[in-house]
Design an enzyme around this catalytic site. Sequence first.
Site, mmCIF file in Angstrom:
data_model
loop_
_atom_site.group_PDB
_atom_site.id
_atom_site.type_symbol
_atom_site.label_atom_id
_atom_site.label_comp_id
_atom_site.label_asym_id
_atom_site.label_seq_id
_atom_site.Cartn_x
_atom_site.Cartn_y
_atom_site.Cartn_z
ATOM 1 N N GLY A 166 3.472 6.499 -1.740
ATOM 2 C CA GLY A 166 4.926 6.711 -1.681
ATOM 3 C C GLY A 166 5.308 8.123 -1.276
ATOM 4 O O GLY A 166 6.458 8.536 -1.460
ATOM 5 N N HIS B 71 -1.763 16.347 -1.326
ATOM 6 C CA HIS B 71 -2.559 15.285 -1.952
ATOM 7 C C HIS B 71 -3.649 15.913 -2.830
ATOM 8 O O HIS B 71 -4.575 15.223 -3.250
ATOM 9 C CB HIS B 71 -3.259 14.420 -0.899
ATOM 10 C CG HIS B 71 -2.361 13.547 -0.075
ATOM 11 N ND1 HIS B 71 -1.334 12.799 -0.609
ATOM 12 C CD2 HIS B 71 -2.373 13.254 1.258
ATOM 13 C CE1 HIS B 71 -0.750 12.108 0.371
ATOM 14 N NE2 HIS B 71 -1.361 12.371 1.498
ATOM 15 N N MET C 157 13.593 3.285 7.734
ATOM 16 C CA MET C 157 12.423 4.151 7.942
ATOM 17 C C MET C 157 11.421 3.533 8.925
ATOM 18 O O MET C 157 10.527 4.212 9.407
ATOM 19 C CB MET C 157 11.762 4.501 6.608
ATOM 20 C CG MET C 157 12.570 5.549 5.853
ATOM 21 S SD MET C 157 11.724 6.231 4.426
ATOM 22 C CE MET C 157 10.375 7.159 5.157
HETATM 23 S S1 PPS Z 1 0.524 8.989 3.301
HETATM 24 O O1 PPS Z 1 -0.246 8.749 4.565
HETATM 25 O O2 PPS Z 1 -0.377 9.302 2.173
HETATM 26 O O3 PPS Z 1 1.556 10.009 3.468
HETATM 27 O O4 PPS Z 1 1.208 7.566 2.996
HETATM 28 P P1 PPS Z 1 2.397 7.331 1.971
HETATM 29 O O5 PPS Z 1 3.660 7.747 2.606
HETATM 30 O O6 PPS Z 1 2.060 7.890 0.640
HETATM 31 O O7 PPS Z 1 2.382 5.752 1.786
HETATM 32 C C1 PPS Z 1 2.680 4.844 2.811
HETATM 33 C C2 PPS Z 1 3.130 3.548 2.139
HETATM 34 O O8 PPS Z 1 4.490 3.705 1.679
HETATM 35 C C3 PPS Z 1 5.280 2.675 2.266
HETATM 36 N N1 PPS Z 1 6.664 3.127 2.505
HETATM 37 C C4 PPS Z 1 7.750 2.510 2.008
HETATM 38 N N2 PPS Z 1 7.867 1.455 1.164
HETATM 39 C C5 PPS Z 1 9.127 1.063 0.864
HETATM 40 N N3 PPS Z 1 10.245 1.652 1.330
HETATM 41 C C6 PPS Z 1 10.170 2.727 2.176
HETATM 42 N N4 PPS Z 1 11.287 3.292 2.629
HETATM 43 C C7 PPS Z 1 8.865 3.198 2.528
HETATM 44 N N5 PPS Z 1 8.418 4.209 3.307
HETATM 45 C C8 PPS Z 1 7.079 4.149 3.265
HETATM 46 C C9 PPS Z 1 4.554 2.387 3.576
HETATM 47 O O9 PPS Z 1 4.972 1.180 4.157
HETATM 48 C C10 PPS Z 1 3.111 2.373 3.098
HETATM 49 O O10 PPS Z 1 2.806 1.226 2.295
HETATM 50 P P2 PPS Z 1 2.214 -0.137 2.869
HETATM 51 O O11 PPS Z 1 1.847 -0.954 1.662
HETATM 52 O O12 PPS Z 1 1.033 0.194 3.722
HETATM 53 O O13 PPS Z 1 3.312 -0.779 3.641
#
Ligand code: PPS
Length: 273
Positions: A32, A83, A211
């Site tokens: 997240g 991280h 997004m």
């Molecule tokens: S990273 O590379 O560590 O920065 O990735 P990170 O941003 O922590 O995680 C990416 C996952 O967050 C989901 N995501 C969201 N979910 C719901 N709503 C919003 N607005 C949103 N933005 C990012 C993203 O889809 C990745 O999860 P998964 O399960 O792969 O879809």
Amino acid sequence: MPMGFPVEGFTSALKYQAQPSDIFLVTYPKCGTTWTQYILLLMQHKGKPLSPSEKLETYIPHLEEVGKESIEKLPQPRVIKTHLPYNLTPYHPQAKYIYVARNPFDCAVSFYHHTRGFIKHYNFADGSFNDFFECFIRGEVDFGDYFDHLIPWYEHKDDENVLFFTYESMKVNLKIIIIKIANFLGGDYLNCIENEQILNKIIDNSSLKNMKINQQRWSSKRPENMPSFIRKGEIGDWKNYFSDEQQQRLKEKFMMRSAGTRLENIWLDKGIF
Ligand code: PPS
């Protein structure tokens, strides 16, 4: 560290001297980060979205990717993504730390797609989920073991300068999380919750739907045949990937590593796994 991150970035990040006004956004990968990072930016900009040509990392850079010199060039107060695990994160008693956790099952699936999708960094385009699962459960992935990251931060969740919440709670009620962030950070961040119009703009612009548009704002381009960086954004997608045996093994590791903490309650009693 991810291949493609310069080693100097990491070594210099460890020497960054945290400032009293710093705000650190701390996560294990795929939990997240980008969502929260964008919410913080929207809060700073009264809900105004980034234009398609702007990059989120310009405003909120990733410490161990860019190194300390780049961070020091930013005006204060700074918001910094990391991280790094608890013991390596630059610390100042007056700095603020926002920690976002996600259940390890969905984290593993998201991390699998991340690792497949950034082909030149990982050379894992043909890797299967089963292959990735073995790496994940052994902690042989970027930034090490999931539990080594989560548990020390969880133990500090009630510290005055730590705000701890979950990805799942953002999915359930984002407004409450934004209010918590504003109250935790104080100052100008409070304007966002005092003005309903700004609050609604933040919620709308950080929605999954919005997004998914113009993803170059937070990610480099992925091949057409790979899922995009903002992929499914769901709770429970892991059920489409885990075998019964894999589920059992990760659950056992979770139980073993969280024994003696109240960590299990943040997901177990919600029926996530
Ligand atoms: S990273 O590379 O560590 O920065 O990735 P990170 O941003 O922590 O995680 C990416 C996952 O967050 C989901 N995501 C969201 N979910 C719901 N709503 C919003 N607005 C949103 N933005 C990012 C993203 O889809 C990745 O999860 P998964 O399960 O792969 O879809």
